[in-house]
Structures are given as structure tokens and as C-alpha cells.
Write an enzyme that holds these catalytic residues in place. Structure first.
Site, short mmCIF file in Angstrom:
data_model
loop_
_atom_site.label_atom_id
_atom_site.label_comp_id
_atom_site.label_asym_id
_atom_site.label_seq_id
_atom_site.Cartn_x
_atom_site.Cartn_y
_atom_site.Cartn_z
N ASP A 91 53.49 13.99 68.06
CA ASP A 91 53.56 12.67 67.96
C ASP A 91 53.43 11.93 69.52
O ASP A 91 54.09 11.33 69.81
CB ASP A 91 54.85 12.11 67.44
N ASP A 240 64.07 5.84 73.61
CA ASP A 240 63.31 5.72 72.47
C ASP A 240 64.17 5.69 71.25
O ASP A 240 65.13 6.62 71.13
CB ASP A 240 62.46 6.88 72.48
N GLU A 282 64.66 0.75 73.32
CA GLU A 282 63.47 0.28 72.47
C GLU A 282 64.25 0.21 71.03
O GLU A 282 64.59 1.07 70.27
CB GLU A 282 62.64 1.54 72.30
#
Length: 548
Positions: A91, A240, A282
Site C-alpha cells: 500500500d 496516518d 490525518e
């Protein structure tokens, strides 16, 4: 240290004192190190951030180091490095297998040892600082790679101490209210492991098993990672997937109170060692929920203003300033030391999650000009800025001016400064590599420096026009302290045109910014700071900055 103790006991209810003692002993020892001191602990409020993948920007860390003068000349003073830590790259690096190692593909000599790669990275950080550029890296808090050594031990033996570092189920039916984030790519949040006859939780791809923060040893491990990179000279961390850290039955497992406690512990640890290291959340949430990540100024220093991005594109599509003015007027005040990070495009899709169903349809119909750009069943659009705005230099310049003059720290996605476009060849390469038709890879393409340099030397090219304009715009931004403030006052000039977006920014040097969102010229007389000349007509898609 007292704050760390209080938060730890709030999270673990006084039941994990042994791990807390271990943490405190570790921190007292680490505090003896020489951590970077910041003359301005709120440096991120004055930053111009440039986001890039090292491997796609110029292949290696050494290649990126050679491009520092280019970035400095553009007006960039902070680099956000998209994942650089060890990863099998299922990813794009958000599946980390070693949090204290740099990937071997990011250095010129692929046979270098782990320590030698760290030395290369350290040299780069030193060079960046010499160019006046701060460094922010991604740290993936919610999950690891399935190739992480902890997970490999966890799936071999359910009696392993690392088994409890992850979230397991005997049925795969727990947390039924949690949404599937990669809708259209994944069908469940659970993956079966035949080795241990159990299911493990993954909020993203199956190759990304979620950490179990109910186990305090997981949090201790994560804290050591932050301290390691802070010692290394890293100036900030993009956190993240912050909303998903804590899992609780009967909830959607997003932005739970324990999640915020974990982030406050991370902040308290970094501040204990030396204040000034940025924590950037985020959290793809409405701003009414995102503001919780600032807390009382003691959690994250900054967060992305996700709802603003689609509103900018709505205003451009409908030539209506109200979408932008309304979202800012709905945005709650934040602590003075905190900051919104604002952006037009990033490594992810143009998300439509923050839009109403009507707005979502409008955005999709207007901007998804190729069915291939569809991401997550029409929940997003995978396209670069230039593609979205029809490669029209006027509209691209307009969008950048809105970004650079609204409140918040602007983030520029690599290549957008030269109007890079989607890359279908690269997208097909990534399908072959990962096995997933992840359309975000359309806009995670490689920079072609020879082509870029040739284009920048030709004043007629789109690349030259956009780059030259943005460079000048960022110079103006840095000269006017009003653009570092939180304030904005929208001004109604609808008598002149209903398609004018106008706002005042107050500071030692205050400015009025006027954007013509329409296709027709509007009579408007002023001394424009962007062109450095007096104008009498605001052309289609033109912006001006006027000193007040």
C-alpha cells in the site's frame, strides 16, 4: 512526566504500572540526549509544505538531496516525505515492516546495510536543514505490515507474546458497526489465519493488521519509534489513520476518547524531551470532529482541513464563492498555537466523503472525466490537479492562489507545480505489483526531470506558466504575515459580480484577496501584488492580492 503518568493511568486504569515504570525510566535516560531546539516552536504555521514520494520524485534519497535547491527556489520550507520506512509496498509504504529502517530501494547502493541507509538519510536531513527546509515523515499508527516480525510471530503461535499485539477474533464478527474503508477493494475488516485458526482485524488491506492498543506494550513500542526519529533530527510526524486506533464494541471504532488519550501521550512524550516537534493528524472527518484532535492545544499541533478541498473544487465548478466562504464560517476556532493544513491534491483521491449527496453527485459528474478515475465506488476521484482543471493554466493558478491565501498551511503535491498529469502506464505497473486496481496510483507517478527541465525553459509551456506563477505567489505569501494568521473576513462584492470570492487577511501587513471564479471579465481597479502592476479589469479566473 506527571502529565504522562496521568494520561497513561486514564487509558489503562492503573492496571499497567510496570509498563509505565519502564516508559518513565526510558524517557529519563533519553532526555540526556541533545534534541534539536526550535527558535520558533510554531514554525509549522509559516511553512509551505511539499509532499512527495522519494522513489517517484527522483528515485533515491541522494537524488532528492540534489533537488533541494529546486525546492528552496520554489519557496518550499518543509518536506513531507510520504512513506520511507521499510515496507513490502503493498500500500505505497503504508504497510510498515520495520519502523526504524529506511527502505533499501530509496538509496543508490541497494546492498547497503540498515545502518548505512540510516546514515544516508541523516546526511539528507542535515542538507535539508542547511537549505532551510524542515522534514516531516509518515508514521503509521493504526497498523503494521503483515510482514512485520511481530505479526509473523503472532500468526505462528497464539501463545506468542506478540499475538496480543494485534486484534483477534474467533468468529470475525466483532465490531459490526465499523465501516469498510476500502469499499470496492475489500469485503470485510477481518482476515482468517489458518495457522492460529483465528481472524485478525484490518481496517485497510489484509496485509495491514491493526495494532492492539489495549496492550500497553504496543504503545510503548510506538513511543520508542517516535523518540528514535526525533533523535534523528526529524521535525514532525504525519500521523496516518489517527481515528482508528482504539476498538470498542457497540461503536464505529472511530475517534473514540481513548484514541485522543493515545495521541496526547505521544505529544506529552515528545514535549517532555523537547517541544517543537510537529504532530499532524490525518483524520478524514468533518471539522466539527477534527477539532477534537487539537484538544486544548495539548494533542496534535495540526490537522488536515479535509472538507475544504472538495469545497474549493465545488466553487470552481459552479463559479460560486459561497461553498468556500460557508465552510470556513462553519469551521470552529482552534487554539492559537495549532494550525490547519490545507491542500488541493495529495497522494490519495479527491475525497467526496465530506460532501452532501447532492454535492457528491455534482463533483463526480463535473470532475470524473474518465470512468477509470473512480475510487471506492464513487466516494473519490483519482486525478491530478492539472487533469481535474482541464490543463487550463488560468484555473490552476486560481486554485493555487486560493490555497496559498486562505488560513492554514498550504501543502503542494509533488509535480502539481509543473502541472503533471495522470499516468496510465504507471497505474498498470502497480496493478501488476500489488494485485489491486487502486486508482490512486494514477496520480502517484514518476517525475520526468529531463522533460520537466525542457518544459520549464520554454515560456510557452503549461509547466513554465504554472511553475513561474506559483514561485512568485509563494514569495508574496512569505512577505505578508497576514497569511500566517487564523483570521479571515469574507467581503461581499456581489454588486460587482456574484462570481467574486473576496476576503481580507489581517496582520502587520494586511491584504485583500480577490478571485474571479467566472469566465467573464469584471471591472476591478487595484494595484495587484501578484503582477506588480495596476489593473482595471479582473480577467476570467484571475486573482489579485491588494495591500490594505
Amino acid at each position: 512526566m506527571e502529565k504522562i503518568q496521568t494520561l497513561w493511568r486514564e487509558l489503562y486504569k492503573n492496571s499497567e504500572e510496570q509498563v509505565l515504570d519502564e516508559l518513565q525510566s526510558y524517557l529519563r535516560d533519553q532526555k540526556k540526549s541533545n534534541f534539536a531546539k526550535y527558535d520558533d516552536e510554531q514554525w509549522y504555521q509559516k511553512a509551505v509544505v511539499y509532499s512527495l514520494y522519494v522513489q517517484f520524485f527522483d528515485r533515491t534519497i541522494e537524488g532528492l538531496k540534489k533537488r533541494l535547491p529546486y525546492l528552496q527556489d520554489l519557496g518550499v520550507n518543509c518536506l513531507w516525505l510520504l512513506p520511507v520506512l521499510e515496507s513490502p509496498m503493498c500500500d505505497a509504504g503504508y504497510d510498515v515492516s520495520d519502523y526504524m529502517s529506511i527502505r533499501s530501494d530509496l538509496v543508490e547502493n541497494k546492498t547497503q546495510s540498515k545502518q548505512e541507509r540510516l546514515d544516508v538519510f541523516r546526511d539528507f536531513i542535515t542538507a535539508a536543514h542547511e537549505h532551510g527546509i524542515r522534514i516531516v515523515i509518515d508514521v503509521v499508527l493504526n497498523h503494521s505490515s503483515s510482514e512485520h516480525r511481530f505479526f509473523q510471530q503472532a500468526i505462528q503461535d497464539r501463545n506468542s507474546e506478540y499475538h496480543d499485539y494485534y486484534v483477534w477474533s474467533d468468529t470475525g464478527k466483532e465490531y459490526p458497526q465499523t465501516r469498510i474503508i476500502f469499499e470496492g477493494l475489500c469485503t470485510s475488516n477481518w482476515e482468517y489465519s489458518s495457522n492460529v485458526n483465528r481472524y485478525y482485524l484490518h481496517r485497510f488491506y489484509p496485509q495491514q493488521p491493526d495494532w492492539n492498543y489495549r496492550n500497553p506494550k504496543v504503545l510503548l513500542h510506538i513511543l520508542r519509534i517516535f523518540v528514535f526519529w526525533k533523535q534523528f533530527g526529524i521535525d514532525g510526524f504525519r500521523l496516518d489513520a489517527t481515528p482508528f486506533l482504539w476498538k470498542e464494541e457497540g461503536t464505529n471504532c472511530e475517534s473514540l476518547p481513548q484514541c485522543h488519550t493515545i495521541l496526547k501521550i505521544i505529544r506529552a512524550v515528545l514535549d517532555y524531551l523537547e517541544p517543537g516537534t510537529l504532530l499532524l493528524a490525518e483524520a478524514c472527518q468533518p471539522t466539527s470532529q477534527t477539532v477534537a484532535y487539537f484538544a486544548e492545544g495539548d494533542e496534535c499541533h495540526a490537522a488536515y482541513h479535509f472538507p475544504l478541498m472538495p469545497k474549493i473544487f465545488l466553487s470552481l465548478a459552479k463559479q460560486n464563492p459561497r461553498y468556500i466562504s460557508d465552510i470556513w464560517q462553519q469551521t470552529q476556532q482552534i487554539p492559537s498555537a495549532c494550525q490547519w493544513f490545507v491542500f488541493l491534491r495529495c497522494h490519495d483521491e479527491l475525497t467526496l466523503e465530506m460532501s452532501s449527496s447532492q454535492e457528491r453527485s455534482l463533483l463526480y459528474e463535473h470532475y470524473c472525466k474518465n470512468p477509470q478515475w473512480n475510487f471506492r465506488n464513487k466516494n473519490g476521484i483519482s486525478a491530478r490537479l492539472s487533469d481535474l482543471l482541464d490543463k487550463d493554466p488560468r484555473q490552476i493558478k486560481l486554485a493555487f492562489t486560493i490555497l496559498a491565501t486562505l488560513p492554514g498551511t498550504p501543502v503542494i503535491y509533488y509535480g502539481d507545480e509543473i502541472a503533471m498529469q495522470n499516468d496510465n502506464v504507471f497505474y498498470e505497473e502497480m496493478i501488476e505489483h500489488t494485485g489491486y486496481a487502486d486508482t490512486r496510483n494514477l496520480c502517484r507517478n514518476r517525475m520526468d526531470w529531463q522533460q520537466a527541465q525542457n518544459a520549464l525553459e520554454n515560456a510557452q509551456t503549461l509547466e513554465h506558466q504554472v511553475h513561474t506563477y506559483l514561485r512568485n505567489l509563494l514569495q508574496i505569501r512569505q512577505q505578508c504575515d497576514c497569511f500566517f494568521q487564523h483570521n479571515v473576513q469574507f467581503v461581499d462584492l456581489s454588486d460587482a459580480s456574484e462570481k467574486l470570492l473576496v476576503y481580507d487577511r489581517a496582520g502587520t501587513k494586511s491584504c485583500r484577496v480577490v478571485h474571479n471564479l467566472g469566465e467573464e471579465p469584471v471591472a476591478f481597479c487595484c494595484d495587484d501584488m501578484i503582477t506588480g502592476s495596476k489593473i482595471e479589469v479582473l480577467q476570467a479566473y484571475q486573482s489579485v492580492i491588494v495591500e490594505l
